[in-house]
Design an enzyme around this catalytic site. Structure first.
Site, PDB file in Angstrom:
ATOM      1  N   ASP A 319      -4.156 -17.706  -1.476  1.00 21.43           N
ATOM      2  CA  ASP A 319      -4.926 -18.788  -2.098  1.00 21.43           C
ATOM      3  C   ASP A 319      -4.219 -19.400  -3.302  1.00 21.43           C
ATOM      4  O   ASP A 319      -4.585 -20.497  -3.746  1.00 21.43           O
ATOM      5  CB  ASP A 319      -6.311 -18.280  -2.520  1.00 21.43           C
ATOM      6  CG  ASP A 319      -7.222 -18.041  -1.332  1.00 21.43           C
ATOM      7  OD1 ASP A 319      -7.025 -18.695  -0.285  1.00 21.43           O
ATOM      8  OD2 ASP A 319      -8.135 -17.204  -1.437  1.00 21.43           O
ATOM      9  N   ARG A 392      -8.784 -25.578  -4.047  1.00 14.63           N
ATOM     10  CA  ARG A 392      -7.505 -25.046  -4.527  1.00 14.63           C
ATOM     11  C   ARG A 392      -6.501 -26.167  -4.799  1.00 14.63           C
ATOM     12  O   ARG A 392      -5.714 -26.093  -5.745  1.00 14.63           O
ATOM     13  CB  ARG A 392      -6.913 -24.084  -3.501  1.00 14.63           C
ATOM     14  CG  ARG A 392      -7.827 -22.929  -3.084  1.00 14.63           C
ATOM     15  CD  ARG A 392      -8.043 -21.939  -4.185  1.00 14.63           C
ATOM     16  NE  ARG A 392      -8.909 -20.849  -3.733  1.00 14.63           N
ATOM     17  CZ  ARG A 392      -9.511 -19.987  -4.534  1.00 14.63           C
ATOM     18  NH1 ARG A 392      -9.352 -20.082  -5.846  1.00 14.63           N
ATOM     19  NH2 ARG A 392     -10.280 -19.035  -4.060  1.00 14.63           N
TER      20      ARG A 392
END
Length: 432
Positions: A319, A392
């Site tokens: 991530d 993100r």
């Protein structure tokens, strides 16, 4: 959102609770006998989707957003009720995949769907092993994506070898294994994040994870009679801390301390990469909070150099790769990110999205089949960046903007609420 360059960042912050742990606390609390109390729970949209899904399954859940406190009145392993409506996971892949493992063993039929992004993300990776256990799961559109129709069945244990190291796949299988006849095992090519194993054990399940002599790991779970409620203190999410770690490194004359961050070794790849790039990072007050290790992390601005990121390191930072790519732009030399094809099936295709956005800002970056190559040292300039509703991406390019030569416009920055509702508030508290 228009992001302007920043001259210095200084101060202390506490980032929101870990998203992965918050999700799992709701799910296991719902399946346990007794009341589970969770503190520092992440009040992001994804975790709230998990709460709403389990409320629809008959679980009483009380949350106090101001205190980050959640109380889950567990119904026991066999106490869930058939939902009266389709379960909505929103944007949450964790909710969709993990709850599917639980629903596969319930004595009723349910349906689960999510937003447009979720309806494009691959669910075949859980449908295959759960079906091998005896589950009846149908992708309504026949494309191995949500919406899913799940008819609970009597399950049996299997030994599944996963082609990818995925905590969501592993967790779905382990949760189904709570109900299966016999032992359920899953072998993955390298160790993915292990929050499920730690938390299942804390709730009373018989679960183990052992190396297989090479890089692979096998997690095993035995069927459970019951789980029992516990109190959970959620550490700060290292994935959220990563944006401030990166910002502290690239904004000149900065010093940031991030308090009480989870440093689970299956999640700390961002720290290992930063140190390999020459980062000035120190950790203090290292201790265990419940089942998870935590620390206060201090980062100071520092010249960086390129590195190679790949192999078994990738599952520990998947991530964080968008913000690592940003870091690489400010490092001298070449950074190579490889073995990260999983980026293609996140909220957006993060390889294409990162390369497109950084190229627009003037970076020297090339996409590869499973990652990217970044030639550092070229100054970044302002651009209009599409977030593609990927939290993100929006946060990574907020960091890039801090050391850009001109303002950056981030389209769709509101998606950040998925994992970090007060991101910009915390960022503004550090600006000087």
């Amino acid at each position: 959102m228009i992001m302007n360059p920043v001259h210095r960042l200084e101060g202390e912050i506490t980032v929101p609770g870990d998203k992965s742990i918050s999700h799992r606390s709701v799910m296991l609390g719902a399946l346990a006998k007794g009341t589970t109390v969770v503190t520092h729970f992440l009040e992001g949209a994804d975790c709230l989707s998990s709460i709403q899904c389990f409320r629809s399954l008959g679980v009483k859940i009380h949350n106090d957003p101001d205190k980050g406190l959640v109380r889950i009145e567990g119904r026991g392993l066999h106490g869930l009720q058939a939902p009266e409506q389709i379960l909505d996971a929103g944007n949450s892949g964790t909710t969709t995949r993990l709850i599917s493992g639980i629903l596969s063993a319930q004595p009723f039929t349910s349906m689960i769907t999510g937003d447009a992004s979720i309806q494009k993300r691959p669910m075949g990776r859980i449908i295959t092993p759960l079906s091998m256990m005896g589950a009846e799961i149908e992708s309504i559109r026949g494309n191995d994506c949500a919406p899913l129709k799940i008819t609970g069945q009597n399950l049996h244990g299997i030994h599944y070898t996963s082609p990818v190291a995925s905590a969501q796949v592993k967790s779905a299988i382990l949760l189904a294994g709570l109900y299966a006849q016999g032992t359920t095992r899953i072998t993955e090519p390298s160790l993915s994040r292990n929050h499920s194993e730690l938390m299942l054990s804390a709730f009373g399940a018989k679960v183990s994870s052992i190396p297989d002599g090479s890089k692979s790991y096998t997690a095993a779970i035995h069927p459970a009679d019951e789980l029992y409620a516990i109190d959970i203190s959620v550490p700060g999410d290292i994935s959220s801390a990563a944006y401030f770690i990166a910002a502290g490194l690239i904004v000149p004359n900065s010093c940031i301390t991030i308090k009480n961050v989870g440093i689970n070794p299956t999640r700390d790849g961002i720290l290992r990469v930063c140190k390999a790039m020459g980062a000035n990072i120190t950790m203090e007050n290292i201790h265990n909070e419940g089942m998870e290790p935590v620390a206060d992390i201090t980062v100071r601005s520092q010249s960086l150099h390129g590195t190679v990121i790949g192999g078994e390191l990738i599952p520990t930072l998947i991530d964080e790769i968008p913000v690592i790519a940003v870091l690489a732009c400010f490092a001298s030399g070449t950074t190579i990110i490889k073995d990260a094809a999983e980026l293609k099936v996140k909220e957006s295709n993060r390889i294409d999205t990162v390369v497109e956005a950084l190229s627009a800002m003037g970076a020297r970056i090339t996409a590869t089949e499973d990652g990217m190559i970044i030639e550092g040292g070229a100054p970044l300039h302002g651009a209009k960046i599409q977030s593609y509703d990927d939290h993100r991406i929006a946060m990574a390019f907020s960091v890039a903007a801090m050391n850009s030569e001109s303002p950056v416009e981030i389209v769709g920055a509101e998606c950040i609420r998925i994992s970090y509702p007060d991101f910009f508030g915390d960022l503004n508290a550090l600006r000087y």
